[in-house]
Design a protein around this motif. Structure first.
Motif, short mmCIF file in Angstrom:
data_model
loop_
_atom_site.label_atom_id
_atom_site.label_comp_id
_atom_site.label_asym_id
_atom_site.label_seq_id
_atom_site.Cartn_x
_atom_site.Cartn_y
_atom_site.Cartn_z
N LYS A 53 46.87 29.60 31.88
CA LYS A 53 47.71 30.61 32.52
C LYS A 53 49.15 30.12 32.64
O LYS A 53 50.10 30.89 32.45
CB LYS A 53 47.19 30.91 33.93
CG LYS A 53 45.97 31.79 33.95
CD LYS A 53 45.63 32.18 35.37
CE LYS A 53 44.52 33.21 35.38
NZ LYS A 53 44.30 33.79 36.69
N SER A 94 47.46 35.11 40.71
CA SER A 94 47.88 36.45 40.29
C SER A 94 49.15 36.29 39.44
O SER A 94 49.94 35.38 39.66
CB SER A 94 48.16 37.34 41.49
OG SER A 94 49.40 37.01 42.06
N GLU A 95 49.33 37.19 38.50
CA GLU A 95 50.46 37.05 37.58
C GLU A 95 51.82 36.96 38.28
O GLU A 95 52.59 36.04 38.00
CB GLU A 95 50.47 38.19 36.57
CG GLU A 95 49.56 37.90 35.41
CD GLU A 95 49.63 39.01 34.38
OE1 GLU A 95 50.68 39.68 34.30
OE2 GLU A 95 48.64 39.19 33.66
N ASP A 109 59.98 38.73 41.66
CA ASP A 109 59.13 38.51 40.50
C ASP A 109 60.03 38.49 39.26
O ASP A 109 60.83 39.41 39.06
CB ASP A 109 58.12 39.68 40.43
CG ASP A 109 57.13 39.55 39.29
OD1 ASP A 109 57.39 38.76 38.34
OD2 ASP A 109 56.11 40.25 39.33
N ASN A 165 48.45 50.34 45.74
CA ASN A 165 47.63 50.41 44.53
C ASN A 165 46.30 51.12 44.74
O ASN A 165 45.79 51.76 43.83
CB ASN A 165 47.35 49.00 44.01
CG ASN A 165 48.61 48.33 43.56
OD1 ASN A 165 49.44 48.95 42.90
ND2 ASN A 165 48.79 47.09 43.96
N LYS A 186 45.47 33.05 46.26
CA LYS A 186 45.96 34.19 45.49
C LYS A 186 47.05 33.76 44.51
O LYS A 186 47.74 34.59 43.93
CB LYS A 186 46.49 35.28 46.44
CG LYS A 186 45.44 35.81 47.41
CD LYS A 186 44.31 36.51 46.69
CE LYS A 186 43.34 37.27 47.58
NZ LYS A 186 42.68 36.53 48.62
N ALA A 230 47.54 38.29 49.65
CA ALA A 230 47.98 38.42 48.27
C ALA A 230 49.50 38.29 48.14
O ALA A 230 50.00 37.70 47.18
CB ALA A 230 47.51 39.74 47.69
N ASP A 231 50.25 38.83 49.09
CA ASP A 231 51.71 38.77 48.96
C ASP A 231 52.28 37.45 49.46
O ASP A 231 53.15 36.86 48.84
CB ASP A 231 52.36 39.88 49.81
CG ASP A 231 52.06 41.24 49.25
OD1 ASP A 231 51.91 41.33 48.01
OD2 ASP A 231 51.96 42.19 50.03
#
Ligand SMILES: Nc1ncnc2c1ncn2[C@@H]1O[C@H](COP(=O)(O)OP(=O)(O)OP(=O)(O)O)[C@@H](O)[C@H]1O
Ligand SMILES: [Mg+2]
Length: 584
Positions: free
Chosen positions: A466, A422-423, A502, A362, A419, A151-152
Motif C-alpha cells: 500500500k 484507509s487511502e 488529503d 457516505n 484506521k 476513521a477521521d
C-alpha cells in the motif's frame, strides 16, 4: 492505599488533600506503581474511576525531575478541564500550557512549558516541526485512546504515538480509556503494563426510557413524572432529586431546538435567586461576544431558563461559560452533540441519549457505535458531584426497549481497530512523513509504518504494498521527488501537508486551477468535489434545479457517481448563494 504514603512531594499531597483526595481508588492503586516508575501503561478501567489522577502523578514525578509532558485529549472541553486541573499543581513551580484549535496559549514559546495539554490534531502539529521538544518529552498521555478507532481522527493520534516512540523511545506513554475491549492488544503494541478493572467509585444505573417508565438493566422499573413532554419530564424529575441532566442529540440544530423547549419548562422550577443569576450569566455571555451573533443570542435566551446547548459551533468563551455554570449547578441541563461525550467530568446525575443514530455522508443515518454510547453514559455519576448516576437511552417504541438494553448495555464495546490503512489516511501520513523530514527514503517509511498500530494489527507485506502505491501516486502528482533513493517533498507537497488536507483534494483543486475557467461556480464546485469537503444531502426536490445549474455552468456530467456529482454541485451552489448573500 493512602496518597500520603506514595513518597510524593509533600506539596502534591497537600494539593490533593485540599481537593478531598487522600486515598487511592483500588484500580489507581494497581496502576500507580508502574506509573511512578516511568513505565508505559495502558489503563483500561471504568469511566469516573480516576484515570487522570494516575496520569497527573506520573507527569508530576517526571516533570519534577526535569522532564516535559504532553497530555493529549480528543475534545476541547476536555482540554480545558485537564488544563485547569493540572494548573492546580503550578505552585510546585511547573508551567502548564494548552493548545487547541483557535485558542493557543503557546506557540513560539513552547519550550517554557513543562506540561502541554493539546487536542490530538494540535499535538501532531506541535510535534511536526519541533523535533527538539519531541526529544525532550519524558511523558505522553493519550487520554481517551480509543480515538485511534475513529476513521477521521484516529490515524493522526496513532501516527503521533508511533513517531514519539521512534524518535524518543525512552518517553513514558500512558494510554487511558474506559471503553476498549482489546486493551491487551494496545498494551502489547505500546510494550506497556496493562491494568484493567470493573470497579467504579459511584454506581451507574443504566436503563431505557419509554412512555413514562425507565426500565433498568437490573430489572427495576422506575416511573418518571412526565406531564406532556418526555424529555422535559426526565430533566425536571432529576432536578427534583437535586441533580442535573445532560442530553445527547445528533445535530447542532437539535441541540438548539431542544434546549429552547426545555428551558421553558425548567425555568418554571427555578427559584428567584437562580433566575436572577442566570439572567446575569446570559447578559455577560451576550456582551462578551467579540462579534454579536444570532446563535449567541439564542444561547443567552436558553441560559435564562437554566438550560444550554453545547456543540462545536460555540466559541471557546461561550463553551467555557456553559461548562462553568453547569459545574456550579446553576445551569440544570445541557443539550449536547458529542462535544461532551468523552472524558469530561461534569455533575450530570442523569444522562439521556435521545438519538442513537447519526447522519453519515457516505451511509446516511447510521447507528452510533456502542463504544461511543458507553462513553456518553459514563458522563453520569461522577464522584466529585453525585452519589449515583443514571444513563438512559430513549426508545421510540416499546419493542425497542429490550433490543437497546442488549445492544448497548449487555454487549461489550467494539474492539478498536487502526484506521490508518484507509487511502486518505495513508496518503496524508506518507506525505507528512516525507514533508516533515521524518522519513527520507522508502526504507525509512517502511520502518516507520512498521511501528504503527496498523502494522501491529495487520500484515506487514500488504502494508508495504500500500505504501508503494501511495508513493507512486504522490510522485506522479508531484508532491514528492525521488533522487538516488532519497525522497523529498516539493513545495506543493509541503503546502498540502501543512494544510492537513488529503493530497487527492490538493490534486483536484490544482487541476481545476489549471483549467482556463474563471467562473466562481466552477471553482467552488472543484472545492466541493474534494474528499475533504462534506457534501450536502441530496433531496428528491433538488434534482431538477441542480441539473439545470449544471447545464448553465456547462459542466460535463460524469458517467459514474452521478448522485455524488449532484451533491457536489448543490453544495457549491449553496456556497455561491452564501457569498452573494442571497436569502433562502
Ligand atoms: N482517589 C480519589 N478520591 C476521590 N476522588 C477522586 C480520586 N481519584 C479521582 N477522583 C475524582 O474522580 C473524578 C473522576 O476522575 P477522572 O475524570 O480522572 O475519571 P476517568 O477515569 O478519567 O473517567 P472517564 O473515563 O470518564 O474519562 C474526578 O472528579 C476526580 O477528581
Ligand atoms: Mg478521563
Amino acid at each position: 492505599m493512602r496518597v500520603a504514603e506514595l513518597g510524593l512531594d509533600p506539596r502534591i499531597v497537600e494539593i490533593l488533600k485540599a481537593q478531598g483526595i487522600e486515598e487511592l481508588y483500588p484500580p489507581q492503586a494497581d496502576a500507580i506503581g508502574p506509573a511512578l516508575l516511568g513505565e508505559n501503561l495502558v489503563l483500561a478501567i471504568p469511566t469516573a474511576s480516576g484515570k487522570s489522577l494516575v496520569a497527573y502523578l506520573a507527569i508530576l514525578a517526571s516533570v519534577l525531575r526535569g522532564g516535559k509532558a504532553l497530555y493529549i485529549v480528543p475534545l476541547r472541553a476536555l482540554a480545558t478541564e485537564k488544563y485547569d486541573q493540572l494548573r492546580a499543581f503550578e505552585p510546585l513551580g511547573i508551567k502548564v500550557g494548552i493548545s487547541m484549535g483557535d485558542y493557543d496559549s503557546v506557540d513560539p514559546s513552547l519550550e517554557k512549558f513543562d506540561v502541554m495539554v493539546a487536542t490530538s490534531e494540535r499535538a501532531d502539529s506541535l510535534l511536526r516541526h519541533r523535533t527538539n521538544w519531541l526529544q525532550r518529552l519524558s511523558v505522553v498521555v493519550a487520554d481517551e485512546v480509543h480515538l485511534i478507532n475513529d476513521a477521521d481522527r484516529g490515524p493522526t493520534l496513532e501516527v503521533t504515538l508511533a513517531k514519539l516512540r521512534q524518535v524518543n523511545p525512552k518517553a513514558q506513554v500512558l494510554a487511558l480509556s474506559a471503553t476498549i475491549q482489546n486493551s491487551n492488544q494496545l498494551a502489547e503494541w505500546l510494550e506497556a503494563e496493562h491494568v484493567t478493572s470493573d470497579w467504579r467509585p459511584v454506581p451507574l444505573k443504566q436503563g431505557v426510557y419509554f412512555d413514562g417508565l425507565v426500565h433498568f438493566v437490573d430489572g427495576a422499573v422506575q416511573p418518571v413524572d412526565v406531564e406532556e413532554d418526555d424529555l422535559s419530564g426526565l430533566v425536571t424529575d432529576i432536578m427534583a432529586t437535586g441533580g442535573q441532566a445532560l442530553i445527547f442529540v445528533n445535530t447542532r440544530r437539535s441541540t438548539e431546538a431542544l434546549a429552547r423547549s426545555l428551558s421553558r419548562d425548567v425555568r418554571q422550577k427555578l427559584v428567584e435567586k437562580d433566575v436572577d443569576h442566570l439572567a446575569k450569566v446570559s447578559e455577560a455571555l451576550v456582551r462578551g461576544q467579540e462579534e454579536a451573533t444570532s446563535m449567541g443570542a439564542r444561547l443567552g435566551r436558553c441560559i435564562e431558563g437554566g438550560v444550554a446547548f453545547h456543540h462545536a459551533g460555540l466559541t471557546n468563551d461561550q463553551r467555557g461559560r456553559v461548562e462553568k455554570e453547569f459545574r456550579k449547578g446553576r445551569l440544570r441541563c445541557i443539550v449536547a452533540t458529542p462535544t461532551l461525550a468523552m472524558g469530561v467530568d461534569l455533575p450530570a446525575r442523569r444522562v439521556v441519549i435521545r438519538d442513537l443514530n447519526r447522519f453519515d455522508v457516505n451511509y446516511g443515518l447510521t447507528p452510533i457505535p456502542v463504544l461511543e454510547v458507553k462513553q456518553m453514559c459514563g458522563r453520569a455519576g461522577r464522584p466529585r458531584y453525585d452519589p449515583y448516576g443514571e444513563a438512559i437511552l430513549f426508545a421510540k417504541e416499546l419493542d425497542d426497549v429490550d433490543e437497546l438494553m442488549e445492544e448497548y448495555f449487555r454487549s461489550p464495546p467494539e474492539a478498536i481497530e487502526s484506521k490508518l490503512g484507509s487511502e486518505p489516511a495513508l496518503r496524508m501520513h506518507v506525505l507528512a512523513n516525507v514533508a516533515t523530514g521524518h522519513a527520507g527514503s522508502e526504507e525509512e517509511l517502511f520502518a516507520f509504518f512498521n511501528r504503527t498500530f496498523f502494522a501491529f494489527q495487520g500484515d506487514v507485506d500488504s502494508i508495504r504494498g500500500k505504501i508503494v502505491e501511495v508513493l507512486t501516486f504522490l510522485e506522479k502528482e508531484e508532491f514528492i521527488n525521488r533522487h538516488d533513493g532519497f525522497l523529498k517533498a516539493t513545495f506543493f507537497g509541503k503546502r498540502t501537508s501543512d494544510l492537513y488536507i488529503d493530497p487527492l483534494s490538493a490534486v483536484k483543486m490544482r487541476d481545476a486551477l489549471r483549467k482556463s475557467r474563471d467562473d466562481p461556480i466552477f471553482h467552488l464546485w472543484s472545492i466541493c468535489a474534494t474528499p475533504d469537503m462534506p457534501k450536502l444531502y441530496l433531496r428528491r426536490g433538488d434534482y431538477a434545479w441542480v441539473e439545470q445549474k449544471i447545464e448553465e455552468a456547462e459542466f460535463t456530467f460524469p458517467i459514474e457517481d452521478y448522485d455524488f456529482f449532484l451533491a457536489e454541485v448543490k453544495t457549491a451552489a449553496l456556497l455561491d448563494d452564501w457569498i452573494a448573500e442571497r436569502t433562502e
